[in-house]
Design an enzyme around this catalytic site. Sequence first.
Site, PDB file in Angstrom:
ATOM      1  N   SER A  90      50.779  38.361  46.683  1.00 24.93           N
ATOM      2  CA  SER A  90      49.655  38.199  45.762  1.00 24.93           C
ATOM      3  C   SER A  90      50.131  37.602  44.440  1.00 24.93           C
ATOM      4  O   SER A  90      50.688  36.502  44.425  1.00 24.93           O
ATOM      5  CB  SER A  90      48.944  39.539  45.584  1.00 24.93           C
ATOM      6  OG  SER A  90      47.668  39.390  45.018  1.00 24.93           O
ATOM      7  N   GLU A 101      45.850  46.755  28.923  1.00 29.03           N
ATOM      8  CA  GLU A 101      45.032  45.929  28.033  1.00 29.03           C
ATOM      9  C   GLU A 101      45.249  44.442  28.315  1.00 29.03           C
ATOM     10  O   GLU A 101      44.295  43.674  28.457  1.00 29.03           O
ATOM     11  CB  GLU A 101      45.361  46.255  26.573  1.00 29.03           C
ATOM     12  CG  GLU A 101      44.934  47.644  26.139  1.00 29.03           C
ATOM     13  CD  GLU A 101      43.455  47.900  26.407  1.00 29.03           C
ATOM     14  OE1 GLU A 101      42.617  47.051  26.018  1.00 29.03           O
ATOM     15  OE2 GLU A 101      43.139  48.933  27.028  1.00 29.03           O
ATOM     16  N   HIS A 108      44.531  42.550  52.511  1.00 28.69           N
ATOM     17  CA  HIS A 108      45.335  41.890  51.490  1.00 28.69           C
ATOM     18  C   HIS A 108      46.684  42.577  51.294  1.00 28.69           C
ATOM     19  O   HIS A 108      47.691  41.912  51.074  1.00 28.69           O
ATOM     20  CB  HIS A 108      44.557  41.874  50.171  1.00 28.69           C
ATOM     21  CG  HIS A 108      45.251  41.160  49.058  1.00 28.69           C
ATOM     22  ND1 HIS A 108      45.704  39.858  49.170  1.00 28.69           N
ATOM     23  CD2 HIS A 108      45.571  41.557  47.794  1.00 28.69           C
ATOM     24  CE1 HIS A 108      46.271  39.487  48.031  1.00 28.69           C
ATOM     25  NE2 HIS A 108      46.209  40.503  47.188  1.00 28.69           N
TER      26      HIS A 108
END
Length: 271
Positions: A95, A192, A252
């Site tokens: 990924s 964040e 996945h």
Amino acid sequence: MLEPEAMMALFTQLVGTGRPDLVFLHGLFGRGKNWAGIARALADHDHTSVLFDLPNHGRSGWTDTFDYGCMADEVADELRLRLGSAASVSLVGHSMGGKVAMLLALRHPGLVKSLVVVDIAPDFSSKVVTNVPLVAAMRALDLESLSSRGEAERLLAAAVDDSAVRQFLLQNLKHTKEPGGRNGWQWELNLELLGDHLDEVAEWPEVEGVSYDGPVLWVAGADSPYIRPEHAPRMRQLFPRVRLVRIPGAGHWVHADAPAALTAELAPFLN
């Protein structure tokens, strides 16, 4: 054998003995140890693996920006630092880590003797936006009032109904001791930055006029939408010696869904 090592800003784990010849790069919200089971299985085939925590993940350092090229260069620098100028490894990336691995092979081909790209393509990965609710659920946890990991899982369950996904996310929740002996919790990943830059995580930085001529195994989960037929021409352009295999019954997270089948593909390719 699984041994922790501190490699400058990037944290790694070593699986096996002897000089490493295999490197694993994890996906978004993951960490190197997600590949420990596969690495142990390949140790039985005489491979010694390095499992990287990529920047902003696990025990590696944080950055102010998200940049695939910088990540690829940093991993390359770490490999040269540890293995010397003659470093040559097989590289496995899943990924997000697959995009880092592809760029590393294109930018530093002398380091990479073979490449395995797991369930990702050199293109915009639209499915990454499905992580938006996961980011929101993690951000919604009030870490200051959290009493236990079990409570965190119960709170996450309201937004994340898949137990395996909850456990995957919660591997990033670290228990800490605060001044005065008070228990505390914090996210080890840079939530964040990653949460605010999912579009950049989904992107593929365009590269022109380069290709990697080594052998490439392109692994798709048969039940995953991440690799599609329209991706094949670009993949062949960048990696002329690519071979695509599909792992039945895998989504996945191929290495979690079908570890034995994936190992059965990796072992002969790496040898």
